[in-house]
Write a protein that holds these residues in place. Structure first.
Motif: not given
Ligand code: SF4
Ligand code: SF4
Length: 381
Positions: A85-86, A313-319, A351-357
């Motif tokens: 996914g990433f 939240c670690k503020k990594c921005g991946i979401c 779509c929950y891609c943010c939750q997934e990743m």
């Protein structure tokens, strides 16, 4: 009738897992009756993300090795891999322990970085896919999926895992094209019907419950399942966790579009009843047809949606990076990267891609209070 072999296995011990899988495949007629010797095989384990196998996100390397060992002993040619996914497939393969197994057996990690557009006119909903070269260069696929909960589809098992054959960020684009659980499920069934996977194995020795498919909790289900029918395997998965299989769109469309059967299943091996875990933590509510409705009130105040726990939240921005919407449904507020990203629920397609990743277990699905009242969802969930 679809046959599902159900095997009790309580530990990732290679000798034990190998013997179970060999017995199960023999019960289905033996590996040569399923895949002729001259066919080149792509083994497709779940390699969703770069993480240790103890987290139960990815297929355990011992299950992968047991399958490889059986195929090597039977002189098959094979490659392996998955499109995560990433991140880069090779890095993910290394971290998950899958590449170590592949290297020991001199197997090539197949090309899941590049792909081609294929047309599939027979598709019920989706007639075109961006497929990894790995798939285009093989004759058949063995799918080794992981038994997990899933925010969008409720479960991820044998039917969903081959979505990793769609290359790279095209997976995100599929989420934006097929933006609710029902049409996304139809697309998955089209994909599986195109791929024609010959054998499905589900690793449920340690499954994942809760906030899956990436941030949930490992839980022992002590089971491996094997079948030529992914719909039948996922149906039995549901029965084991006391979840109504008919609320799962991939299962209902899977039978409707000829991928497999949810109501004509023969069990070989251990009785399903001996695995039932009613406490398995999973959303048991029907997936609302109105999810992703264009009605903005419903979208904003009623429908289940992803939610960031700002304090951790670690503020990594991946979401933000993985959100498939062109102009992003979550962003840094006023460009400030020292605060957690914020959602625009009008744009969000759930779509929950943010939750997934999210690598830090920070995003969870949550139903707003008005939605809980309207739909009668348990208020404490
Ligand atoms: S991916 Fe997770 S940790 Fe990273 S910014 Fe998003 S919510 Fe925060
Ligand atoms: S914000 Fe999350 S759930 Fe909404 S569209 Fe983007 S990735 Fe999907």
């Amino acid at each position: 009738m679809s046959k599902v072999v159900v095997l009790r296995c309580g530990e990732y011990d290679l000798k034990k897992v190998y013997e179970k899988i060999k017995w199960g495949i023999d019960e289905l007629g033996g590996i040569e009756s399923i895949i002729p010797k001259n066919k080149k095989i792509l083994i497709n384990p779940n390699m969703l993300i770069s993480t240790d196998s103890k987290n139960a996100v990815t297929t355990h390397p011992v299950v992968f090795e047991a399958v490889v060992k059986l195929l090597v002993e039977n002189n098959y040619q094979m490659t392996y891999g998955d499109s995560p996914g990433f991140g880069n497939p090779e890095k993910v393969a290394k971290k998950t322990g899958i590449k170590d197994v592949g290297d020991r057996y001199n197997l090539k990690l197949a090309d899941f970085v590049n792909g081609k557009t294929i047309s599939y006119p027979e598709g019920m909903l989706c007639k075109q896919f961006e497929i990894a070269n790995a798939v285009l260069e093989t004759d058949t696929i063995i799918n080794i999926a992981k038994m997990k909960s899933h925010a969008l589809q409720r479960i991820t098992g044998a039917i969903k895992n081959p979505f990793g054959c769609v290359v790279g960020f095209n997976k995100g684009l599929m989420h934006s094209r097929f933006s609710n659980a029902y049409n996304f499920a139809e697309m998955l069934i089209d994909l599986d019907n195109y791929l024609k996977v010959d054998l499905h194995i589900l690793d449920g020795i340690i499954a994942m419950e809760g906030n899956g498919p990436r941030n949930g909790d490992p839980t022992p289900m002590n089971v491996i399942m094997i079948s030529k029918d992914p719909v039948a395997i996922d149906t039995i998965f549901c029965r084991m966790i006391d979840l109504n299989p008919f609320i799962i769109p991939t299962i209902t469309y899977g039978q409707k579009y000829g991928l497999g059967s949810h109501d004509n299943i023969e069990i070989i091996g251990e009785p399903v009843e001996s695995f039932i875990n009613k406490e398995f933590n999973i959303d048991r509510d029907t997936i609302k047809k109105t999810e992703n409705s264009s009605l903005s009130f419903l979208r904003k105040y009623v429908l289940r949606r992803p939610y960031i726990q700002e304090d951790i939240c670690k503020k990594c921005g991946i979401c933000i990076e993985v959100c498939p919407i062109d102009d992003k449904a979550l962003s840094w507020k006023n460009g400030d990267k020292s605060q957690a990203p914020i959602y625009d629920y009008d744009k969000c397609i759930r779509c929950y891609c943010c939750q997934e990743m999210c690598p830090y277990h920070v995003i969870k699905p949550k139903t707003p209070v008005i939605g809980k009242i309207l739909y009668g969802v348990r208020l404490l969930k």
